[in-house]
Design an enzyme around this catalytic site. Structure first.
Site, PDB file in Angstrom:
ATOM      1  N   ASP A   2      28.001  34.200  38.970  1.00  0.00           N
ATOM      2  CA  ASP A   2      29.055  33.523  38.718  1.00  0.00           C
ATOM      3  C   ASP A   2      29.309  33.301  37.196  1.00  0.00           C
ATOM      4  OD1 ASP A   2      31.832  32.734  39.258  1.00  0.00           O
ATOM      5  OD2 ASP A   2      31.094  30.629  40.439  1.00  0.00           O
ATOM      6  N   ASN A  50      37.010  37.536  46.882  1.00  0.00           N
ATOM      7  CA  ASN A  50      37.169  38.236  45.579  1.00  0.00           C
ATOM      8  C   ASN A  50      38.111  39.375  45.660  1.00  0.00           C
ATOM      9  OD1 ASN A  50      33.667  37.760  44.727  1.00  0.00           O
ATOM     10  ND2 ASN A  50      35.478  36.486  44.167  1.00  0.00           N
TER      11      ASN A  50
HETATM   12  C1  IPE Z   1      31.734  36.422  38.864  1.00  0.00           C
HETATM   13  O1  IPE Z   1      32.298  36.073  38.007  1.00  0.00           O
HETATM   14  C2  IPE Z   1      31.616  38.061  39.251  1.00  0.00           C
HETATM   15  C3  IPE Z   1      32.451  38.415  40.718  1.00  0.00           C
HETATM   16  C4  IPE Z   1      32.870  37.248  41.357  1.00  0.00           C
HETATM   17  C5  IPE Z   1      32.745  39.695  40.614  1.00  0.00           C
HETATM   18  P1  IPE Z   1      33.705  35.632  38.208  1.00  0.00           P
HETATM   19  O2  IPE Z   1      34.597  36.696  38.019  1.00  0.00           O
HETATM   20  O3  IPE Z   1      33.865  34.801  39.075  1.00  0.00           O
HETATM   21  O4  IPE Z   1      33.719  34.453  36.691  1.00  0.00           O
HETATM   22  P2  IPE Z   1      34.582  33.110  36.478  1.00  0.00           P
HETATM   23  O5  IPE Z   1      33.947  32.277  37.819  1.00  0.00           O
HETATM   24  O6  IPE Z   1      36.015  33.475  36.636  1.00  0.00           O
HETATM   25  O7  IPE Z   1      34.040  32.620  35.277  1.00  0.00           O
HETATM   26 MG    MG Z   2      33.772  32.803  39.894  1.00  0.00          MG
END
Ligand code: IPE
Ligand code: MG
Length: 242
Positions: A2, A50
């Site tokens: 993350d 996601n």
């Molecule tokens: C993690 O980083 C990567 C994935 C979920 C693919 P994020 O995209 O969640 O990054 P933040 O939480 O917005 O900083």
């Molecule tokens: Mg994240």
């Protein structure tokens, strides 16, 4: 894994630059895990949420990044004797990505070292739903549900993670104190380590720091201090960090 978006934002870069930078973190962490003999490492690459809740452009980027990662990192995986596996609802991913995933898995199938499992389109609740469905299906093909006996082993054997022991340690980057629908069944007795380090900055040395912290913890599995009977019901793999 993350904090990619925040890493990019701090640099006034688009979010996807954080995802791209995260690949170096994966390489360093996985190589270190293999070098020190970790039996299994599972990376939460992206969740079902996601995939459904982010802009299509970001999801498309992540898919292309995964495809490129699988091709470019294959020599690293093979040189380190790493076997690749997946958990998650794979069939919902683009077909070309599924094919690349299968190709990479087969290309590492003979390796006998660390098992690297990528959680893709993964949700722990969906995993449990799929496990219950699979139990009922298996029972109906084997004499009917009326004779069905369910215990913890039955459930374990129908989870996506049936190839893995329960994790000893879960590492969460970017300071978030949540499990976010990750391995809910399997993490019952896992030690949790939260680091403020954003994923793109994470390296093997940070994994070693997490393990050093883990080694100071006393695991009781519901038992008492210094109780020699305090053992997991299902001992973790002997090669796991313990
Ligand atoms: C993690 O980083 C990567 C994935 C979920 C693919 P994020 O995209 O969640 O990054 P933040 O939480 O917005 O900083
Ligand atoms: Mg994240």
């Amino acid at each position: 894994m993350d904090g990619n978006g925040r890493w990019a934002k701090r640099r006034h870069l688009p979010r996807v630059a954080g995802h791209r930078a995260g690949v170096a973190a994966v390489r360093s962490t996985v190589e270190t895990a293999a070098r020190i003999g970790i039996h299994a490492i599972t990376l939460y690459a992206f969740s079902e949420e996601n995939w459904k809740k982010r802009p299509k452009s970001e999801v498309d980027f992540l898919m292309r990044l995964l495809g490129r990662y699988l091709k470019a990192e294959l020599p690293t995986l093979n040189n380190n004797n790493i076997r690749l596996e997946y958990i998650g609802r794979r069939r919902e991913l683009p077909e070309d990505v599924q094919e690349r995933m299968e190709w990479a898995r087969e290309s590492t199938a003979k390796n006998t070292g660390t098992v690297l499992t990528l959680a893709l389109n993964y949700s722990a609740r969906s995993e449990l739903v799929d496990a219950f469905r699979s139990i009922v299906k298996a029972a109906s093909q084997n004499g009917g549900v009326e004779h069905l006996k369910i215990d913890e082993d039955t459930i374990r054997e129908h989870l996506y993670t049936r190839h893995l022991p329960d994790p000893d340690l879960v590492v969460r980057t970017s300071g978030e104190m949540r499990l976010s629908n990750f391995l809910l069944w399997q993490l019952a007795y896992a030690e949790i380590y939260v680091t403020p380090t954003l994923w793109p900055d994470f390296r093997g040395v940070h994994l070693l720091e997490a393990i050093a912290e883990y080694q100071k913890r006393e695991r009781r599995y519901g038992g008492l201090n210094g109780d020699s009977h305090a053992q997991p019901r299902h001992p973790t793999h002997e090669k796991a960090v313990n």
